[in-house]
Scaffold this motif. Structure first.
Motif, PDB file in Angstrom:
ATOM      1  N   HIS A  51      -3.724   1.418   1.303  1.00 43.66           N
ATOM      2  CA  HIS A  51      -2.466   0.689   1.196  1.00 43.66           C
ATOM      3  C   HIS A  51      -2.211  -0.143   2.453  1.00 43.66           C
ATOM      4  CE1 HIS A  51       1.206  -0.211  -0.788  1.00 43.66           C
ATOM      5  NE2 HIS A  51       1.991   0.365   0.110  1.00 43.66           N
ATOM      6  N   HIS A  52      -2.512   0.431   3.580  1.00 41.68           N
ATOM      7  CA  HIS A  52      -2.376  -0.343   4.823  1.00 41.68           C
ATOM      8  C   HIS A  52      -3.305  -1.552   4.811  1.00 41.68           C
ATOM      9  CE1 HIS A  52      -0.052   3.030   6.353  1.00 41.68           C
ATOM     10  NE2 HIS A  52       0.206   2.350   7.455  1.00 41.68           N
TER      11      HIS A  52
ATOM     12  N   SER B 292      -4.809   4.857   9.718  1.00 39.90           N
ATOM     13  CA  SER B 292      -4.632   3.795   8.728  1.00 39.90           C
ATOM     14  C   SER B 292      -4.082   2.530   9.381  1.00 39.90           C
ATOM     15  CB  SER B 292      -3.673   4.255   7.627  1.00 39.90           C
ATOM     16  OG  SER B 292      -4.160   5.413   6.995  1.00 39.90           O
ATOM     17  N   PHE B 293      -3.191   2.726  10.303  1.00 40.71           N
ATOM     18  CA  PHE B 293      -2.570   1.591  10.975  1.00 40.71           C
ATOM     19  C   PHE B 293      -3.536   0.934  11.958  1.00 40.71           C
ATOM     20  CE2 PHE B 293       0.168  -0.743  13.796  1.00 40.71           C
ATOM     21  CZ  PHE B 293       1.215  -1.153  12.997  1.00 40.71           C
ATOM     22  N   PHE B 294      -4.121   1.768  12.784  1.00 41.62           N
ATOM     23  CA  PHE B 294      -5.064   1.270  13.781  1.00 41.62           C
ATOM     24  C   PHE B 294      -6.205   0.498  13.132  1.00 41.62           C
ATOM     25  CE2 PHE B 294      -8.900   1.767  16.378  1.00 41.62           C
ATOM     26  CZ  PHE B 294      -8.454   1.522  17.675  1.00 41.62           C
ATOM     27  N   ASN B 295      -6.620   0.973  11.992  1.00 41.63           N
ATOM     28  CA  ASN B 295      -7.714   0.311  11.276  1.00 41.63           C
ATOM     29  C   ASN B 295      -7.417  -1.166  11.028  1.00 41.63           C
ATOM     30  OD1 ASN B 295     -10.194   0.263   9.719  1.00 41.63           O
ATOM     31  ND2 ASN B 295      -8.908   0.166   7.881  1.00 41.63           N
ATOM     32  N   MET B 296      -6.155  -1.467  10.839  1.00 42.17           N
ATOM     33  CA  MET B 296      -5.764  -2.863  10.655  1.00 42.17           C
ATOM     34  C   MET B 296      -5.333  -3.504  11.971  1.00 42.17           C
ATOM     35  SD  MET B 296      -6.258  -3.622   7.554  1.00 42.17           S
ATOM     36  CE  MET B 296      -5.332  -5.141   7.339  1.00 42.17           C
TER      37      MET B 296
ATOM     38  N   LYS C 248       8.729  -4.126   0.713  1.00 44.48           N
ATOM     39  CA  LYS C 248       7.580  -4.446  -0.121  1.00 44.48           C
ATOM     40  C   LYS C 248       6.540  -3.335  -0.067  1.00 44.48           C
ATOM     41  CE  LYS C 248       4.030  -7.929  -0.009  1.00 44.48           C
ATOM     42  NZ  LYS C 248       3.576  -9.000   0.897  1.00 44.48           N
ATOM     43  N   VAL C 249       6.295  -2.836   1.123  1.00 42.84           N
ATOM     44  CA  VAL C 249       5.240  -1.850   1.298  1.00 42.84           C
ATOM     45  C   VAL C 249       5.651  -0.490   0.728  1.00 42.84           C
ATOM     46  CG1 VAL C 249       5.250  -0.451   3.399  1.00 42.84           C
ATOM     47  CG2 VAL C 249       3.387  -2.030   2.955  1.00 42.84           C
ATOM     48  N   ARG C 250       6.903  -0.157   0.873  1.00 38.41           N
ATOM     49  CA  ARG C 250       7.350   1.130   0.342  1.00 38.41           C
ATOM     50  C   ARG C 250       7.421   1.110  -1.171  1.00 38.41           C
ATOM     51  NH1 ARG C 250       5.333   3.588   4.180  1.00 38.41           N
ATOM     52  NH2 ARG C 250       6.486   3.686   6.126  1.00 38.41           N
ATOM     53  N   GLU C 251       7.708  -0.065  -1.723  1.00 37.72           N
ATOM     54  CA  GLU C 251       7.683  -0.194  -3.185  1.00 37.72           C
ATOM     55  C   GLU C 251       6.294   0.121  -3.719  1.00 37.72           C
ATOM     56  OE1 GLU C 251       8.939  -4.119  -4.069  1.00 37.72           O
ATOM     57  OE2 GLU C 251      11.079  -3.607  -4.118  1.00 37.72           O
ATOM     58  N   GLY C 252       5.288  -0.384  -3.046  1.00 36.17           N
ATOM     59  CA  GLY C 252       3.916  -0.168  -3.472  1.00 36.17           C
ATOM     60  C   GLY C 252       3.512   1.295  -3.454  1.00 36.17           C
ATOM     61  N   GLU C 253       4.215   2.082  -2.681  1.00 34.77           N
ATOM     62  CA  GLU C 253       3.870   3.500  -2.577  1.00 34.77           C
ATOM     63  C   GLU C 253       4.457   4.330  -3.700  1.00 34.77           C
ATOM     64  OE1 GLU C 253       5.297   4.685   1.202  1.00 34.77           O
ATOM     65  OE2 GLU C 253       3.612   3.811   2.302  1.00 34.77           O
ATOM     66  N   ALA C 254       5.519   3.804  -4.267  1.00 32.76           N
ATOM     67  CA  ALA C 254       6.273   4.595  -5.240  1.00 32.76           C
ATOM     68  C   ALA C 254       5.424   4.991  -6.438  1.00 32.76           C
ATOM     69  CB  ALA C 254       7.510   3.817  -5.695  1.00 32.76           C
ATOM     70  N   SER C 255       4.449   4.166  -6.776  1.00 29.47           N
ATOM     71  CA  SER C 255       3.643   4.399  -7.974  1.00 29.47           C
ATOM     72  C   SER C 255       2.788   5.662  -7.878  1.00 29.47           C
ATOM     73  CB  SER C 255       2.719   3.201  -8.215  1.00 29.47           C
ATOM     74  OG  SER C 255       1.912   2.988  -7.072  1.00 29.47           O
TER      75      SER C 255
ATOM     76  N   LEU D 111      -3.649  11.292  -1.181  1.00 27.02           N
ATOM     77  CA  LEU D 111      -2.586  10.653  -0.390  1.00 27.02           C
ATOM     78  C   LEU D 111      -3.156   9.966   0.837  1.00 27.02           C
ATOM     79  CD1 LEU D 111       0.433  10.144   0.160  1.00 27.02           C
ATOM     80  CD2 LEU D 111       0.462  12.291   1.450  1.00 27.02           C
ATOM     81  N   VAL D 112      -4.069  10.640   1.500  1.00 27.91           N
ATOM     82  CA  VAL D 112      -4.671  10.058   2.697  1.00 27.91           C
ATOM     83  C   VAL D 112      -5.455   8.792   2.350  1.00 27.91           C
ATOM     84  CG1 VAL D 112      -6.326  10.416   4.568  1.00 27.91           C
ATOM     85  CG2 VAL D 112      -4.774  12.263   3.908  1.00 27.91           C
ATOM     86  N   ALA D 113      -6.296   8.915   1.341  1.00 24.49           N
ATOM     87  CA  ALA D 113      -7.105   7.758   0.940  1.00 24.49           C
ATOM     88  C   ALA D 113      -6.209   6.603   0.496  1.00 24.49           C
ATOM     89  CB  ALA D 113      -8.063   8.154  -0.179  1.00 24.49           C
TER      90      ALA D 113
END
Lengths: 220, 220
Positions: B103-104, B172-176, B74-81, B96-98
């Motif tokens: 995205h996370h 990005s990960f730690f933020n969540m 699901k998450v990788r699909e969201g990145e494809a766009s 990309l960073v933002a």
DNA sequence: GCCGAAATGTACTAACTGGATCATTTCGTT
DNA sequence: AACGAAATGATCCAGTTAGTACATTTCGGC
């Protein structure tokens, strides 16, 4: 040397029993999570019995909470030794970042306890005044460096020490917490010694870059 | 509109049943962890029964594994766009960073599944070829930007895309992942909208700083 | 319309697990 | 040396939980 406990059946030694339980509990909880850990498993690795766990810690959650506090305590103690006051701000900050990075590496149990606690939305951590106090104190070093850097004109204005701490923690923490998944996907090179040194330096560089005043010298 | 299933007792619908189970399982595992999740709890929230969980997924771990894969998918699909090819390297990297940061934020279930998987040393993730493939592909965008930036002379030499990805992921990960503990200790300001924008920008800045060639223009 | 395989429902169980009960031992105080 | 509170040991138990056995229904192909 044979202790009294070994000669006779046992000796009353509340403090040692508590510490024994706590040390084992920390390992078990860190390894298996809250619901994944079996109280019996802790008990059997202890020099005492399950009975004493409930006697001293009330229930599983009580034991877990104290193990969590113990983990924080241990890690914050290790930080106290760091003295940066005599260094110029840039150098002090670089040292602090590198130290934090390494310190996290040296305390995997702590990392895992925090991971587990976050899985549980930090509900137990939020209850612990002890832990909050310890951590708020931990940020003072950083605030101090920021202030000195700004006074010396080498750091830009408007720095937020909490936001800086957030980023330093993020990389240092992630480096340990997500090591299994990251290396499963991308291979373990970054986690070899050479790789670790590279990303530690990268972390230091990126932190210094965002605090330095426009036009200030890059260090070295 | 009443479906056949509602009028009569039930209809054979393997695919829908599987998806129904999987969706609930993802939520439950993400919320409660592997050992914290009760198969009965999943079953009761499903339009079907526990029987079908074991019929389609063999056992609890089988269900967990597929839920994990579903989360990644699901998450990788969201990145494809995300299309960055038309942007200059610095701008592309900033985007990309933002994007990764945001995205996370939008995928808390994914974050929690990865946290849980790391608690378990990524043992199940390591088994999944599907997941490895997805992720290795995800780094290609970044590699591409690095190459373009170096060719244009605005990025320094010797960049390691994996190390860069590591750092972008870390914040990005730690933020969540560590939001509960971090805000329990330092308060929730950083996680309000204004705070999030600030640390996202800080993240972008710090990444750009470490890739830019000495003497290259800061963007904007 | 019937047949067999696939799909689903219902009820059950064996093992596990947190916690409790009951009994005993230690040891400072007097 | 005796007393009582604190500390410890040995068992047991009731609720939970992953997984299963058995029975039933659906439905495509013939």
């Amino acid at each position: 040397m044979t202790t009294d406990a070994e000669r006779r059946g046992w000796t009353q030694n509340p403090e040692a029993v508590k510490q024994d339980i706590l040390a084992v509990a920390l390992e078990e909880f860190a390894a298996n999570g809250l619901s994944g850990t079996r109280v019996d498993a802790i008990a059997s690795r202890t020099r005492t019995s399950k009975r004493m766990i409930y006697y001293y810690f009330k229930d599983k959650l009580g034991l877990y909470t104290q193990a969590l506090e113990a983990a924080y305590l241990k890690v914050r103690e290790g930080e106290a030794s760091l003295d940066l006051d005599h260094l110029p701000p840039q150098e002090a900050l670089a040292r602090l970042v590198a130290f934090t990075f390494d310190h996290h590496r040296k305390n995997p149990d702590f990392i895992r306890m925090v991971m587990i606690e976050n899985i549980h939305n930090a509900e137990n951590l939020a209850e612990s005044q002890v832990i909050r106090d310890m951590n708020v104190a931990a940020i003072e070093k950083l605030s101090d460096i920021c202030r000195r850097g700004q006074e010396a004109g080498v750091f830009r204005d408007g720095l937020d020490p909490v936001a800086l701490h957030w980023q330093i923690s993020a990389v240092s923490f992630f480096n340990m917490s997500n090591r299994p998944s990251f290396s499963a996907i991308f291979g373990g090179d970054l986690f070899e010694e050479a790789g670790q040194e590279a990303i530690r330096q990268q972390t230091v560089d990126s932190i210094l870059a965002i605090v330095c005043a426009k036009g200030a010298q890059p260090r070295d």
